[in-house]
Design an enzyme around this catalytic site. Structure first.
Site, PDB file in Angstrom:
ATOM      1  N   LYS A  77       0.758  -1.375   0.059  1.00 53.58           N
ATOM      2  CA  LYS A  77      -0.128  -0.133   0.061  1.00 53.58           C
ATOM      3  C   LYS A  77       0.783   1.373  -0.075  1.00 53.58           C
ATOM      4  O   LYS A  77       2.131   1.134   0.488  1.00 53.58           O
ATOM      5  CB  LYS A  77      -0.923  -0.066   1.125  1.00 53.58           C
ATOM      6  CG  LYS A  77      -0.368   0.026   2.509  1.00 53.58           C
ATOM      7  CD  LYS A  77       0.349   1.317   3.072  1.00 53.58           C
ATOM      8  CE  LYS A  77       0.679   1.385   4.574  1.00 53.58           C
ATOM      9  NZ  LYS A  77       1.585   2.432   4.890  1.00 53.58           N
TER      10      LYS A  77
ATOM     11  N   ASP B 103      -2.572  -1.601  10.312  1.00 49.18           N
ATOM     12  CA  ASP B 103      -2.735  -1.442   8.873  1.00 49.18           C
ATOM     13  C   ASP B 103      -3.503  -2.749   8.253  1.00 49.18           C
ATOM     14  O   ASP B 103      -3.826  -2.889   7.148  1.00 49.18           O
ATOM     15  CB  ASP B 103      -1.447  -1.149   8.192  1.00 49.18           C
ATOM     16  CG  ASP B 103      -0.923   0.088   8.284  1.00 49.18           C
ATOM     17  OD1 ASP B 103      -1.514   0.857   8.673  1.00 49.18           O
ATOM     18  OD2 ASP B 103       0.258   0.497   7.904  1.00 49.18           O
TER      19      ASP B 103
HETATM   20  O1  C5P Z   1      -0.431  -1.176  14.932  1.00 48.07           O
HETATM   21  P1  C5P Z   1       0.824  -1.723  14.626  1.00 48.07           P
HETATM   22  O2  C5P Z   1       1.371  -2.680  15.453  1.00 48.07           O
HETATM   23  O3  C5P Z   1       1.120  -1.915  13.322  1.00 48.07           O
HETATM   24  O4  C5P Z   1       1.697  -0.397  15.171  1.00 48.07           O
HETATM   25  C1  C5P Z   1       2.797  -0.444  15.369  1.00 48.07           C
HETATM   26  C2  C5P Z   1       3.461   0.868  16.134  1.00 48.07           C
HETATM   27  O5  C5P Z   1       3.200   2.087  15.442  1.00 48.07           O
HETATM   28  C3  C5P Z   1       2.673   1.111  17.320  1.00 48.07           C
HETATM   29  O6  C5P Z   1       3.094   0.297  18.531  1.00 48.07           O
HETATM   30  C4  C5P Z   1       2.892   2.387  17.698  1.00 48.07           C
HETATM   31  O7  C5P Z   1       4.073   2.585  18.552  1.00 48.07           O
HETATM   32  C5  C5P Z   1       2.809   3.029  16.214  1.00 48.07           C
HETATM   33  N1  C5P Z   1       1.639   3.583  15.857  1.00 48.07           N
HETATM   34  C6  C5P Z   1       0.754   4.854  16.426  1.00 48.07           C
HETATM   35  N2  C5P Z   1      -0.218   5.072  15.962  1.00 48.07           N
HETATM   36  C7  C5P Z   1      -0.906   4.531  14.706  1.00 48.07           C
HETATM   37  C8  C5P Z   1      -0.297   3.377  14.274  1.00 48.07           C
HETATM   38  C9  C5P Z   1       0.961   2.922  14.681  1.00 48.07           C
HETATM   39  O8  C5P Z   1       1.294   5.184  17.359  1.00 48.07           O
HETATM   40  N3  C5P Z   1      -2.008   4.984  14.544  1.00 48.07           N
END
Ligand code: C5P
Length: 296
Positions: free
Chosen positions: A11, A137
């Site tokens: 993406k 995502d």
């Molecule tokens: O959701 P995911 O595990 O992919 O996110 C990885 C990290 O990215 C989270 O632990 C956080 O630190 C950061 N993140 C965030 N806000 C979001 C998405 C991700 O702070 N909307």
């Protein structure tokens, strides 16, 4: 059919605004996701135990891999999945730590593939909820195409497909870690900007895919962490892109071009200027993860 293949697309974020910080440590965002035809392939068949092989030696194949996490989550959720395993192989084409959602797309692919291999018959609303548990995502990749993402990015609203675009992707020889980029973000500044730019971006977007106002609040942070990204972004802008931006939290920079543009020759030129970078030409697609029978 016993062997299936999940095609897992990458993406881009055609705009990303950080609206604020949340109590759970995540950031509230508004983004437009766009799927492209650069794809990982996850292939597998049912087996007694769960095993994963990955084409890239740097990627872990243990319980920390999102594909394995997806399998474990399905087993936690569905009693009928508990006694089952699968022999899985992941062929990576999407760069890692690139802001292209490769790991998230693989996780969505694993949910759909194992739902089929294990005969679970889970509805899309259940798959969506499980996807959101795996990562912010991941839900996008179940529908793909063009979509508005809000909340952590996990709340998805499909948008009409954009007119086809060619995409130039430039991935530097280093990745960026999403948590570090978010940590380095100056939240108060972006919160003020978001109020102004979000509505304008989406009004323009709705009125015929005008990307001129597209911006990414994480871009400034990525530029601060790695100055070479700005130099590459400027070179892509000069080459005639409608818009050139960092995708997600980086490190990939992309340029969008109208179909018919000779993007390959632009990539060739940039390859000479930026040794060590991986330059790829691909296009936008209106789909997400899909599974097909694997032919030997
Ligand atoms: O959701 P995911 O595990 O992919 O996110 C990885 C990290 O990215 C989270 O632990 C956080 O630190 C950061 N993140 C965030 N806000 C979001 C998405 C991700 O702070 N909307």
């Amino acid at each position: 059919m016993s062997r299936w293949r999940a095609i897992c697309p990458a993406k881009l974020n055609l705009g990303l605004h950080v609206v604020g910080r949340r109590r759970d440590g995540y950031h509230e965002i508004v983004t437009i996701f766009q799927a492209i035809d650069l794809c990982d392939v996850l292939e597998g068949e049912a087996a007694g135990t769960l095993t994963l092989e990955v084409s890239a030696p740097s990627i872990p194949t243990d319980e920390t891999n999102l594909v394995v996490k997806a399998a474990r989550l399905l087993q936690d959720h569905c009693p009928s999945a508990r006694g089952q395993g699968a022999r899985l192989r992941l062929d990576k084409a999407i760069p890692v730590g690139a802001g292209l959602g490769g790991g998230s797309s693989d996780a969505a692919g694993a949910l759909v593939l194992l739902n089929e291999l294990w005969g679970l018959h889970l509805e899309s609303s259940v798959l969506l909820a499980l996807a959101a548990e795996l990562g912010s995502d991941v839900p996008f990749f179940l529908s793909g195409g063009t979509a508005l993402g809000t909340g952590r990015g996990e709340s998805i609203e499909p948008l009409p497909p954009i007119a086809d675009r060619m995409v130039l992707l430039g991935s530097p020889p280093f990745g960026l870690r999403t948590p570090e980029v978010y940590r380095a973000l100056d939240a108060p500044l972006t919160a003020r900007r978001a109020n102004v730019t979000v509505p304008r971006l989406f009004v323009k977007f709705a009125k015929g895919n005008d990307f001129a106002l597209a911006s990414n609040d994480l871009e400034a942070v990525a530029f601060r962490l790695r100055g070479e990204l700005v130099i590459f972004r400027d070179a892509v802008s000069r080459s005639g892109a409608e818009v050139a931006l960092v995708s997600g939290s980086g490190s990939t920079v992309f340029g969008l071009f109208r179909t018919g543009t000779d993007v390959s020759s632009k990539a060739e030129m940039l390859r000479g200027e930026f040794p060590g970078w991986t330059l790829q030409v691909c296009k936008t697609i209106a789909s997400g993860v899909r599974i097909v029978p694997a032919v030997e």
